[in-house]
Write a protein that holds these residues in place. Structure first.
Motif, mmCIF file in Angstrom:
data_model
loop_
_atom_site.group_PDB
_atom_site.id
_atom_site.type_symbol
_atom_site.label_atom_id
_atom_site.label_comp_id
_atom_site.label_asym_id
_atom_site.label_seq_id
_atom_site.Cartn_x
_atom_site.Cartn_y
_atom_site.Cartn_z
ATOM 1 N N HIS A 198 0.814 -1.219 0.000
ATOM 2 C CA HIS A 198 0.000 0.000 0.000
ATOM 3 C C HIS A 198 0.845 1.265 0.000
ATOM 4 O O HIS A 198 2.055 1.254 0.234
ATOM 5 C CB HIS A 198 -0.970 -0.003 1.183
ATOM 6 N N GLY A 199 0.170 2.375 -0.239
ATOM 7 C CA GLY A 199 0.846 3.658 -0.338
ATOM 8 C C GLY A 199 0.846 4.447 0.951
ATOM 9 O O GLY A 199 0.628 3.921 2.048
ATOM 10 N N HIS A 249 -3.717 10.597 -9.665
ATOM 11 C CA HIS A 249 -2.993 9.673 -8.804
ATOM 12 C C HIS A 249 -3.851 8.493 -8.348
ATOM 13 O O HIS A 249 -3.316 7.429 -8.007
ATOM 14 C CB HIS A 249 -2.471 10.423 -7.572
ATOM 15 N N HIS A 282 1.416 5.123 -14.753
ATOM 16 C CA HIS A 282 1.352 6.463 -14.164
ATOM 17 C C HIS A 282 0.301 7.302 -14.892
ATOM 18 O O HIS A 282 0.143 7.194 -16.115
ATOM 19 C CB HIS A 282 2.712 7.169 -14.266
ATOM 20 N N GLY A 302 4.790 1.893 -4.455
ATOM 21 C CA GLY A 302 5.382 1.741 -5.779
ATOM 22 C C GLY A 302 6.874 2.028 -5.746
ATOM 23 O O GLY A 302 7.670 1.332 -6.399
ATOM 24 N N LEU A 338 2.713 1.183 -9.580
ATOM 25 C CA LEU A 338 1.593 2.082 -9.857
ATOM 26 C C LEU A 338 1.837 3.470 -9.263
ATOM 27 O O LEU A 338 1.968 3.604 -8.044
ATOM 28 C CB LEU A 338 0.299 1.502 -9.280
ATOM 29 N N VAL A 363 -5.846 -3.094 -4.211
ATOM 30 C CA VAL A 363 -6.586 -3.005 -5.476
ATOM 31 C C VAL A 363 -7.694 -4.061 -5.487
ATOM 32 O O VAL A 363 -7.460 -5.222 -5.163
ATOM 33 C CB VAL A 363 -5.650 -3.186 -6.691
ATOM 34 N N PRO A 405 -5.694 3.639 -9.648
ATOM 35 C CA PRO A 405 -5.884 2.220 -9.324
ATOM 36 C C PRO A 405 -7.243 1.881 -8.727
ATOM 37 O O PRO A 405 -7.597 0.700 -8.663
ATOM 38 C CB PRO A 405 -4.758 1.940 -8.316
ATOM 39 N N TYR A 444 1.805 0.530 -4.876
ATOM 40 C CA TYR A 444 1.135 1.771 -5.275
ATOM 41 C C TYR A 444 1.698 2.963 -4.517
ATOM 42 O O TYR A 444 1.870 2.912 -3.292
ATOM 43 C CB TYR A 444 -0.366 1.634 -5.017
ATOM 44 N N SER A 445 1.983 4.050 -5.227
ATOM 45 C CA SER A 445 2.422 5.322 -4.655
ATOM 46 C C SER A 445 3.726 5.134 -3.872
ATOM 47 O O SER A 445 4.741 4.750 -4.440
ATOM 48 C CB SER A 445 1.304 5.919 -3.797
#
Length: 372
Positions: A102-103, A351, A319, A174, A194, A112, A354, A170-171
């Motif tokens: 996770h971000g 942003h 992106h 990522g 992502l 996701v 996802p 992600y973020s």
């Protein structure tokens, strides 16, 4: 009479000396007292400043006074715990095992959402976890750009995922994918990156690229990132003080959301678990993320060799071109610099792409089947 007057003058030996007596030197005791008293306000000021700069200790889950542990966790070799969440087909029946990272300001439930139809079609098992300091995973004050990769490997082994697994990050998660590609490529069946956070100080970025990306950020985010890199010991104070605007992402400033992001925001209303994200304290989750992500790395992703020279796995980078939180310019250049990265740019996305309807299936299908 004049002579008598002179005789009576204090300090005059013979009545003729009219000079004032010299000032007595201050005694050593008095001098010492003054030198001790003088710096007290300064010392008190330093003490107050030091107190304000120090982040509070985290309220670790499962400890006296800390939040409760509500989900499954694994214990790592160093004694820390990682909380995790599973969904999809049972892991012992899965044809594809995916770990999601996770971000920023998120937790294990912000994974996701692959459709049930695709899960069944491809036999997908999905594992997500709280990164250190988030949710119910223990903080890791000694975290570096490399340590999270080994946490992921140990988590996979604890749950017996087998010799290889897929990764989606992600973020800020990522950005972590680069660490996994560097440190544990032999464990990876494929990777999807992502909207990854980029570090403006990674070696290999031309100045025009990093400068263009830098000014996509709001001024307050430029300052927050600058502090995280140059003065990480100020990160807690900077992001909690009220004199200047701190990170816009931490404060939920809508100015960082693109048009498509704004349309996706209502989905966050269903995050009933949101209070769990920061429950152990902002410093060991949010601020530590910034300090590591934008800190001084010992290596640069732009200088990486292809971790899969035999084509045994693929790396996908996604992106949104309208991303106002993580500037797309850095990802564009990384994709140009690293020809082994398969780049997907979404021309109208921001942003939060996802979580757009159908997008998780597109991302996962592309990673597992190679569909473009």
């Amino acid at each position: 009479m004049a002579a008598d007057s002179d005789k009576k003058r204090p300090g005059s030996a013979n009545g003729a000396d009219r000079k004032a007596s010299p000032t007595k030197p201050r005694s050593s005791a008095t001098s010492g007292l003054m030198s001790t008293v003088f710096p007290i306000p300064f010392v008190l000021l330093l003490a107050v400043l030091y107190y304000q700069l120090q982040p509070p200790a985290p309220t670790t889950c499962g400890t006296p006074g800390g939040p409760p542990v509500t989900g499954p966790r694994v214990q790592l070799k160093d004694g820390r715990h990682l909380a995790y969440h599973e969904y999809g087909v049972p892991r012992d029946q899965a044809r594809h095992k995916i770990i999601f990272v996770h971000g920023f300001d998120s937790c294990r439930y912000d994974v996701v959402q692959v459709s049930p139809e695709l899960v069944e079609e491809l036999g997908i098992y999905m594992l997500s976890f709280d990164r250190p300091g988030y949710g119910e995973s223990d903080p890791h004050p000694s975290r570096t750009e490399d340590t999270i990769a080994f946490d992921i490997e140990e988590l996979a082994d604890s749950l017996q995922l087998g010799p290889k697994f897929y990764l989606i990050g992600y973020s800020m998660g990522g950005e972590i994918m680069w660490s996994c590609l560097k440190n544990i490529p032999h464990r990876l069946a494929g990777v999807s990156i992502l909207g990854p956070v980029g570090n403006f100080w990674w070696s290999g970025f031309p100045s025009n690229v990093s400068t263009a990306a830098w000014y996509v950020q709001l001024p307050q985010d430029q300052w927050a990132v600058r502090v995280a890199h140059h003065a990480p010991w100020l990160a807690y104070w900077w992001n909690t003080q009220k004199m200047f605007p701190a990170s816009s992402v931490i404060s939920f400033n809508p100015a960082v959301l693109s048009r498509e992001d704004m349309a996706a925001v209502p989905k966050f209303g269903y995050r009933t678990y949101a209070p769990q994200v920061r429950q152990q304290g902002q410093h060991e989750s949010l601020h530590r993320d910034m300090m590591v992500g934008f800190g001084r790395w010992g290596w640069s992703p732009l200088e990486m060799e292809n971790p899969f020279p035999g084509g045994e796995a693929a790396v996908h980078l996604w992106h949104g071109a309208e991303d106002l939180i993580v500037p797309v310019q850095l990802s564009r250049y990384i994709a140009q610099r690293l020809p082994w990265v398969r780049y997907h740019e979404l021309p109208t996305a921001g942003h939060l792409f996802p979580i757009a309807d159908g997008m998780p299936d597109v991302i996962v299908r592309s990673m597992l089947l190679g569909d473009e």
